[in-house]
Structures are given as structure tokens and as C-alpha cells.
Write a protein that holds these residues in place. Sequence first.
Motif, PDB file in Angstrom:
ATOM      1  N   LEU A 114       8.903   0.495  13.357  1.00  0.00           N
ATOM      2  CA  LEU A 114       8.299   1.662  13.188  1.00  0.00           C
ATOM      3  C   LEU A 114       8.034   1.967  11.547  1.00  0.00           C
ATOM      4  O   LEU A 114       6.777   2.413  11.510  1.00  0.00           O
ATOM      5  CB  LEU A 114       9.041   2.996  13.720  1.00  0.00           C
ATOM      6  CG  LEU A 114       9.249   3.299  15.101  1.00  0.00           C
ATOM      7  CD1 LEU A 114      10.129   4.335  15.562  1.00  0.00           C
ATOM      8  CD2 LEU A 114       7.757   3.204  15.857  1.00  0.00           C
ATOM      9  N   CYS A 115       8.743   1.489  10.782  1.00  0.00           N
ATOM     10  CA  CYS A 115       8.656   1.705   9.357  1.00  0.00           C
ATOM     11  C   CYS A 115       7.629   0.693   8.910  1.00  0.00           C
ATOM     12  O   CYS A 115       6.883   0.947   7.956  1.00  0.00           O
ATOM     13  CB  CYS A 115       9.790   1.608   8.594  1.00  0.00           C
ATOM     14  SG  CYS A 115      10.969   3.304   8.908  1.00  0.00           S
ATOM     15  N   THR A 116       7.529  -0.388   9.482  1.00  0.00           N
ATOM     16  CA  THR A 116       6.696  -1.498   8.980  1.00  0.00           C
ATOM     17  C   THR A 116       5.446  -1.612   9.803  1.00  0.00           C
ATOM     18  O   THR A 116       4.439  -2.404   9.607  1.00  0.00           O
ATOM     19  CB  THR A 116       7.601  -2.775   9.051  1.00  0.00           C
ATOM     20  OG1 THR A 116       7.766  -3.251  10.313  1.00  0.00           O
ATOM     21  CG2 THR A 116       8.676  -2.825   8.124  1.00  0.00           C
ATOM     22  N   LEU A 117       5.141  -0.871  10.553  1.00  0.00           N
ATOM     23  CA  LEU A 117       4.008  -0.685  11.451  1.00  0.00           C
ATOM     24  C   LEU A 117       2.634  -0.435  10.692  1.00  0.00           C
ATOM     25  O   LEU A 117       1.638  -1.039  10.997  1.00  0.00           O
ATOM     26  CB  LEU A 117       4.056   0.259  12.579  1.00  0.00           C
ATOM     27  CG  LEU A 117       3.085   0.294  13.746  1.00  0.00           C
ATOM     28  CD1 LEU A 117       2.839  -1.175  14.363  1.00  0.00           C
ATOM     29  CD2 LEU A 117       3.325   1.400  14.832  1.00  0.00           C
ATOM     30  N   PRO A 118       2.642   0.372   9.610  1.00  0.00           N
ATOM     31  CA  PRO A 118       1.631   0.515   8.767  1.00  0.00           C
ATOM     32  C   PRO A 118       1.047  -0.736   8.121  1.00  0.00           C
ATOM     33  O   PRO A 118      -0.180  -0.799   7.712  1.00  0.00           O
ATOM     34  CB  PRO A 118       1.944   1.526   7.960  1.00  0.00           C
ATOM     35  CG  PRO A 118       2.978   2.344   8.273  1.00  0.00           C
ATOM     36  CD  PRO A 118       3.791   1.499   9.180  1.00  0.00           C
ATOM     37  N   LEU A 119       1.785  -1.693   8.099  1.00  0.00           N
ATOM     38  CA  LEU A 119       1.212  -3.040   7.582  1.00  0.00           C
ATOM     39  C   LEU A 119       0.269  -3.830   8.375  1.00  0.00           C
ATOM     40  O   LEU A 119      -0.680  -4.402   7.764  1.00  0.00           O
ATOM     41  CB  LEU A 119       2.557  -3.812   7.392  1.00  0.00           C
ATOM     42  CG  LEU A 119       3.453  -3.455   6.167  1.00  0.00           C
ATOM     43  CD1 LEU A 119       4.622  -4.580   6.056  1.00  0.00           C
ATOM     44  CD2 LEU A 119       2.726  -3.389   5.015  1.00  0.00           C
ATOM     45  N   VAL A 120       0.550  -3.599   9.543  1.00  0.00           N
ATOM     46  CA  VAL A 120      -0.670  -4.053  10.498  1.00  0.00           C
ATOM     47  C   VAL A 120      -1.795  -3.217  10.991  1.00  0.00           C
ATOM     48  O   VAL A 120      -2.877  -3.704  11.405  1.00  0.00           O
ATOM     49  CB  VAL A 120       0.188  -4.265  11.813  1.00  0.00           C
ATOM     50  CG1 VAL A 120       1.334  -5.516  11.730  1.00  0.00           C
ATOM     51  CG2 VAL A 120       0.377  -3.264  12.589  1.00  0.00           C
ATOM     52  N   VAL A 121      -1.969  -2.124  10.253  1.00  0.00           N
ATOM     53  CA  VAL A 121      -2.996  -1.128  10.672  1.00  0.00           C
ATOM     54  C   VAL A 121      -3.952  -1.009   9.328  1.00  0.00           C
ATOM     55  O   VAL A 121      -3.317  -0.885   8.288  1.00  0.00           O
ATOM     56  CB  VAL A 121      -2.622   0.261  10.966  1.00  0.00           C
ATOM     57  CG1 VAL A 121      -3.909   1.331  11.061  1.00  0.00           C
ATOM     58  CG2 VAL A 121      -1.589   0.404  12.101  1.00  0.00           C
TER      59      VAL A 121
END
Length: 284
Positions: free
Chosen positions: A113-120
Motif C-alpha cells: 500500500l505504501c509503495t503503490l504511488p510509485l506505479v501511478v
Amino acid sequence: MAAVTGLEQPLVAPSAGPPARPRVWRAVVLLLAALYFLVPLGASLWYTIYTPTTGVSFEAYGELLTAEGFAASLALSLGLGLATIVLVLLLTLPAMLAVRLSAPRLRPVMEVLCTLPLVVPPITFVAGLGTSLRTGAEVLAPTPFWATLIAVQDPAFPIVLVLAYVVLVLPFVYRSLDAGLRTMDVRTLVEAARNLGASWPYVLFRVIVPNLRSALASASFLTLALVFGEFTVARLLGYQPFAVWIVTISGSRGQVSVAVSILSLLLIWLLLLAVSSAFGREKK
């Protein structure tokens, strides 16, 4: 063993180890790195202060510092950076401690969940954010929450930018804090403090935080650098922090454009040094 076998063991001098390698390659690498960074910076500085007709002059920097919006945009970016640092640490650190102490099986879920913004992509993120704000204004218009939605978009201090920056910087803050927590026995420290009668806020701010100074400083560095360099979200939402102001003021004047870049770089360095001094050095 020598007494049993009747054989004498020869004395062997302790090995002195391999000869020390020359450090010339280290010096060469450092010199090349210094040239790589300092030569372009020096050339850019010389371009901004020298012209063949007038010679050496700091007119470009004087024009830049007195330009309209300089102080306001710099103060806005500084306020957004500090607010983002405080909010992301208050959200992330207690959550990571709770997962480590009470639900260690949820660590992979929290990491995803915390690293998800990297793929957006940021453009996709800001497009969805803008659509949500417009739709929310229409839906919440008849309710008291409409005033709150308008307040978080105040151009004087857009809280919506703070919330967006928290999402963008979350992967970097998580990695920094996770690396710091891995170097300490969190469970033992917390249990010892709690057994001595310490409250949870005392445990967090007087036991955990002092042992995470390096990780907190790293997270603050990354957050501040992202806030001062972020352009897409602020520009598309219609706000003017320092990064957007830099692009706006650059215009077609070459010297002023390069002077803006040098000035922004120096300001970020000074702010990072200030953050480092605020956290101080770890006690050994």
C-alpha cells in the motif's frame, strides 16, 4: 597435542594481511564526481554574472530576487514542505510501529500500500484528484461539508496539495523508516518502557524517535526535495508554489532562467542543511 604425538609444532608468525591497496582510484573517482557536478554549476554561474558588453554583473539575481511573487511562492513551498513532513511522519510512524508490534503478518500488505504511488503516473494522479474535487463540490454543495472542501483549496495555503504530496512521498518515507526500524529491537524497547510505566506518547517521542534520527532526517530530506521540485500536481491544480513560479518567471531571458535554477538549487541545499541541523547527530 605436541606432547601426545611427540612432535613439535613450528611457530608461525601471524599474517600481516594483504598489503594496503593504493587509494588513488578513490581520489580519481571523487575528483571525477566533483568535476561532473561543479563544472556545469560553475559554468552556469559564470553565464549569469558575465556579459561581453557589461562584464561581471549580478543584475540577473537582483532582478530575480525583486521579481513579483518570489517571496510568496518560496514561503508557500516552505510551508507546504513542513506541513507535509509533519503529516506524513504522524501517519506513517505510528502505523508502522503498530504493525510491527501487534500485526506483523500485515507488513507485506502495508508495504504494498505504501509503495503503490510509485506505479501511478503523476499526471494520472492529478487528473483523478481534480475530477474528485469538481465532483465533490457538486455533490457536497447542499451540505455543510462544502465549506470544508472549499477551505482545503484555499490558494493562500492549499491543504489539498499537502494531502497530494503525502501520497507522492509515502513510498520514500516508508522505505526510510523501515530501514531505521530494522536496525533496532523495537519490541524490546517498547516493552521495557511500558513496564517502567511510560505512556504510549512518551514511548513514541522519547524512546523510538531518538533512535530513528537518521531515518527521520532521510525521510524529511526526500519530502522537502519532492515538495520543492514538484510541478505537475501544483500546475494542473492551478496553484503557484516555488517550482511553478520558477517556470513562470523564466520566460525568454536566458540569464534569468539559469539564475533561477541556480538559486533554487542553493535554496534546497540550505533547507536540507537546516533539516539536518534540526535533527542533530545521533549519540553513539
